[in-house]
Design a protein around this motif. Sequence first.
Motif, PDB file in Angstrom:
ATOM      1  N   TRP A 114       0.840  -1.199   0.000  1.00 24.99           N
ATOM      2  CA  TRP A 114       0.000   0.000   0.000  1.00 24.99           C
ATOM      3  C   TRP A 114       0.879   1.255   0.000  1.00 24.99           C
ATOM      4  N   PRO A 115       1.562   1.519  -1.116  1.00 24.34           N
ATOM      5  CA  PRO A 115       2.553   2.596  -1.128  1.00 24.34           C
ATOM      6  C   PRO A 115       1.975   4.013  -1.139  1.00 24.34           C
ATOM      7  N   LYS A 116       0.702   4.168  -1.596  1.00 25.12           N
ATOM      8  CA  LYS A 116       0.171   5.545  -1.665  1.00 25.12           C
ATOM      9  C   LYS A 116      -0.119   6.067  -0.262  1.00 25.12           C
ATOM     10  N   ARG A 117       0.176   7.335  -0.064  1.00 28.07           N
ATOM     11  CA  ARG A 117       0.009   7.957   1.246  1.00 28.07           C
ATOM     12  C   ARG A 117      -1.417   7.759   1.810  1.00 28.07           C
ATOM     13  N   LYS A 118      -2.406   7.930   0.926  1.00 28.84           N
ATOM     14  CA  LYS A 118      -3.801   7.841   1.415  1.00 28.84           C
ATOM     15  C   LYS A 118      -4.199   6.401   1.784  1.00 28.84           C
ATOM     16  N   HIS A 119      -3.357   5.410   1.389  1.00 32.44           N
ATOM     17  CA  HIS A 119      -3.673   4.010   1.688  1.00 32.44           C
ATOM     18  C   HIS A 119      -2.855   3.423   2.840  1.00 32.44           C
ATOM     19  N   LEU A 120      -2.001   4.257   3.450  1.00 26.74           N
ATOM     20  CA  LEU A 120      -1.084   3.711   4.466  1.00 26.74           C
ATOM     21  C   LEU A 120      -1.834   2.997   5.590  1.00 26.74           C
ATOM     22  N   LYS A 121      -3.048   3.471   5.890  1.00 22.38           N
ATOM     23  CA  LYS A 121      -3.782   2.853   7.010  1.00 22.38           C
ATOM     24  C   LYS A 121      -4.265   1.438   6.683  1.00 22.38           C
ATOM     25  N   ARG A 122      -4.161   1.050   5.394  1.00 22.21           N
ATOM     26  CA  ARG A 122      -4.547  -0.322   5.020  1.00 22.21           C
ATOM     27  C   ARG A 122      -3.433  -1.326   5.281  1.00 22.21           C
ATOM     28  N   ARG A 123      -2.218  -0.845   5.550  1.00 20.07           N
ATOM     29  CA  ARG A 123      -1.116  -1.782   5.795  1.00 20.07           C
ATOM     30  C   ARG A 123      -1.457  -2.677   6.987  1.00 20.07           C
ATOM     31  N   ILE A 124      -1.130  -3.951   6.861  1.00 20.72           N
ATOM     32  CA  ILE A 124      -1.494  -4.889   7.929  1.00 20.72           C
ATOM     33  C   ILE A 124      -0.664  -4.631   9.193  1.00 20.72           C
ATOM     34  N   ILE A 125       0.542  -4.138   8.997  1.00 17.21           N
ATOM     35  CA  ILE A 125       1.378  -3.827  10.168  1.00 17.21           C
ATOM     36  C   ILE A 125       1.033  -2.433  10.675  1.00 17.21           C
ATOM     37  N   GLN A 126       0.357  -2.406  11.809  1.00 12.91           N
ATOM     38  CA  GLN A 126      -0.018  -1.185  12.517  1.00 12.91           C
ATOM     39  C   GLN A 126       0.224  -1.488  13.991  1.00 12.91           C
ATOM     40  N   GLN A 127       0.246  -0.451  14.820  1.00 10.28           N
ATOM     41  CA  GLN A 127       0.596  -0.664  16.231  1.00 10.28           C
ATOM     42  C   GLN A 127      -0.293  -1.703  16.921  1.00 10.28           C
ATOM     43  N   ASP A 128      -1.629  -1.661  16.661  1.00  9.52           N
ATOM     44  CA  ASP A 128      -2.517  -2.616  17.342  1.00  9.52           C
ATOM     45  C   ASP A 128      -2.273  -4.047  16.863  1.00  9.52           C
ATOM     46  N   MET A 129      -1.891  -4.212  15.586  1.00 11.74           N
ATOM     47  CA  MET A 129      -1.583  -5.552  15.062  1.00 11.74           C
ATOM     48  C   MET A 129      -0.263  -6.057  15.675  1.00 11.74           C
ATOM     49  N   VAL A 130       0.692  -5.175  15.832  1.00 13.97           N
ATOM     50  CA  VAL A 130       1.970  -5.570  16.440  1.00 13.97           C
ATOM     51  C   VAL A 130       1.738  -6.048  17.879  1.00 13.97           C
ATOM     52  N   ARG A 131       0.880  -5.339  18.601  1.00 16.19           N
ATOM     53  CA  ARG A 131       0.518  -5.721  19.979  1.00 16.19           C
ATOM     54  C   ARG A 131      -0.101  -7.123  20.011  1.00 16.19           C
ATOM     55  N   LEU A 132      -1.043  -7.355  19.076  1.00 15.95           N
ATOM     56  CA  LEU A 132      -1.716  -8.662  18.995  1.00 15.95           C
ATOM     57  C   LEU A 132      -0.705  -9.769  18.698  1.00 15.95           C
ATOM     58  N   ILE A 133       0.196  -9.494  17.750  1.00 18.80           N
ATOM     59  CA  ILE A 133       1.223 -10.477  17.391  1.00 18.80           C
ATOM     60  C   ILE A 133       2.055 -10.810  18.626  1.00 18.80           C
ATOM     61  N   ALA A 134       2.451  -9.774  19.361  1.00 23.05           N
ATOM     62  CA  ALA A 134       3.263  -9.991  20.566  1.00 23.05           C
ATOM     63  C   ALA A 134       2.487 -10.844  21.576  1.00 23.05           C
ATOM     64  N   GLN A 135       1.204 -10.563  21.729  1.00 24.19           N
ATOM     65  CA  GLN A 135       0.395 -11.322  22.707  1.00 24.19           C
ATOM     66  C   GLN A 135       0.204 -12.775  22.289  1.00 24.19           C
ATOM     67  N   ARG A 136       0.074 -13.009  20.985  1.00 22.98           N
ATOM     68  CA  ARG A 136      -0.195 -14.382  20.523  1.00 22.98           C
ATOM     69  C   ARG A 136       1.065 -15.235  20.414  1.00 22.98           C
ATOM     70  N   LEU A 137       2.247 -14.613  20.460  1.00 24.47           N
ATOM     71  CA  LEU A 137       3.498 -15.388  20.472  1.00 24.47           C
ATOM     72  C   LEU A 137       3.733 -15.958  21.860  1.00 24.47           C
ATOM     73  N   LYS A 138       4.327 -17.161  21.910  1.00 24.61           N
ATOM     74  CA  LYS A 138       4.765 -17.714  23.189  1.00 24.61           C
ATOM     75  C   LYS A 138       6.005 -16.956  23.651  1.00 24.61           C
ATOM     76  N   PRO A 139       6.295 -16.928  24.950  1.00 24.01           N
ATOM     77  CA  PRO A 139       7.562 -16.332  25.388  1.00 24.01           C
ATOM     78  C   PRO A 139       8.722 -17.017  24.669  1.00 24.01           C
ATOM     79  N   GLY A 140       9.636 -16.248  24.144  1.00 21.15           N
ATOM     80  CA  GLY A 140      10.755 -16.811  23.378  1.00 21.15           C
ATOM     81  C   GLY A 140      10.416 -17.010  21.905  1.00 21.15           C
ATOM     82  N   GLY A 141       9.141 -16.819  21.558  1.00 21.36           N
ATOM     83  CA  GLY A 141       8.716 -16.974  20.157  1.00 21.36           C
ATOM     84  C   GLY A 141       9.194 -15.798  19.311  1.00 21.36           C
ATOM     85  N   ARG A 142       9.246 -16.027  18.005  1.00 20.91           N
ATOM     86  CA  ARG A 142       9.787 -14.996  17.111  1.00 20.91           C
ATOM     87  C   ARG A 142       8.825 -14.640  15.987  1.00 20.91           C
ATOM     88  N   VAL A 143       8.866 -13.373  15.578  1.00 17.87           N
ATOM     89  CA  VAL A 143       8.142 -12.962  14.375  1.00 17.87           C
ATOM     90  C   VAL A 143       9.185 -12.587  13.318  1.00 17.87           C
TER      91      VAL A 143
END
Length: 205
Positions: A114-143
Amino acid sequence: MSQARALEHGEEYLVDAGDQILEMEELFDNDAAITLEIGFGVGQALLEMAECNPEKNYLGIEVYLPGIGALIHQCQLRAIKNIRVIRGDAKYVLANNCRPDSFTQINIFFPDPWPKRKHLKRRIIQQDMVRLIAQRLKPGGRVYLATDWENYADWMLQEFCQEPALKNMSVNKGFSERFKERPMTRFESRGIRLGHEVWDLCFEK
Ligand SMILES: C[S@@+](CC[C@H](N)C(=O)[O-])C[C@H]1O[C@@H](n2cnc3c(N)ncnc32)[C@H](O)[C@@H]1O
């Protein structure tokens, strides 16, 4: 056609998650470590990893139906036992169908830039998604992440560095070496043909 048929008879692989919390051990019939791939496209990386590591489990989440059909078709042809697939939005699935500390590894390879400026919010990597990823990983798990868009690479680095539960595994706290297990996908080879560089990131919980 074979992909459509694979979808029709894909119940061995396709998981209808609905709104329920998934019991991963029941899904795979064992309690082996699970790697999740988000946005697997046609599933090249998922297939290769699952075939190389039959002792581990692999879950893929994808919205693109022909890609899901293509992966299930290959799973059937190769009699793969350790892949399961969910059709849906990865953010919804992580939030609603997966318990905390579920995965030892999460892979996101060549997410839509999503390279266009007006589409940046469509990127799957956003702060809330990063938080979810961190929560769903086991301790010691990697992304593990990879992209051939420099601007998205910088964006991902910034978003992941802001998550206190994750540590950047790069020696210089920037981008990482290419993840050795990461197979070449059609998106990567297209990028390379176009002269794009590839950036890898790795964070640990
Ligand atoms: C550029 S493709 C890369 C596919 C694959 N990872 C590869 O390297 O070949 C990005 C994929 O992410 C999928 N995708 C985009 N948003 C998604 C979401 N919210 N949940 C699941 N998959 C998503 C798209 O359907 C597409 O197949």
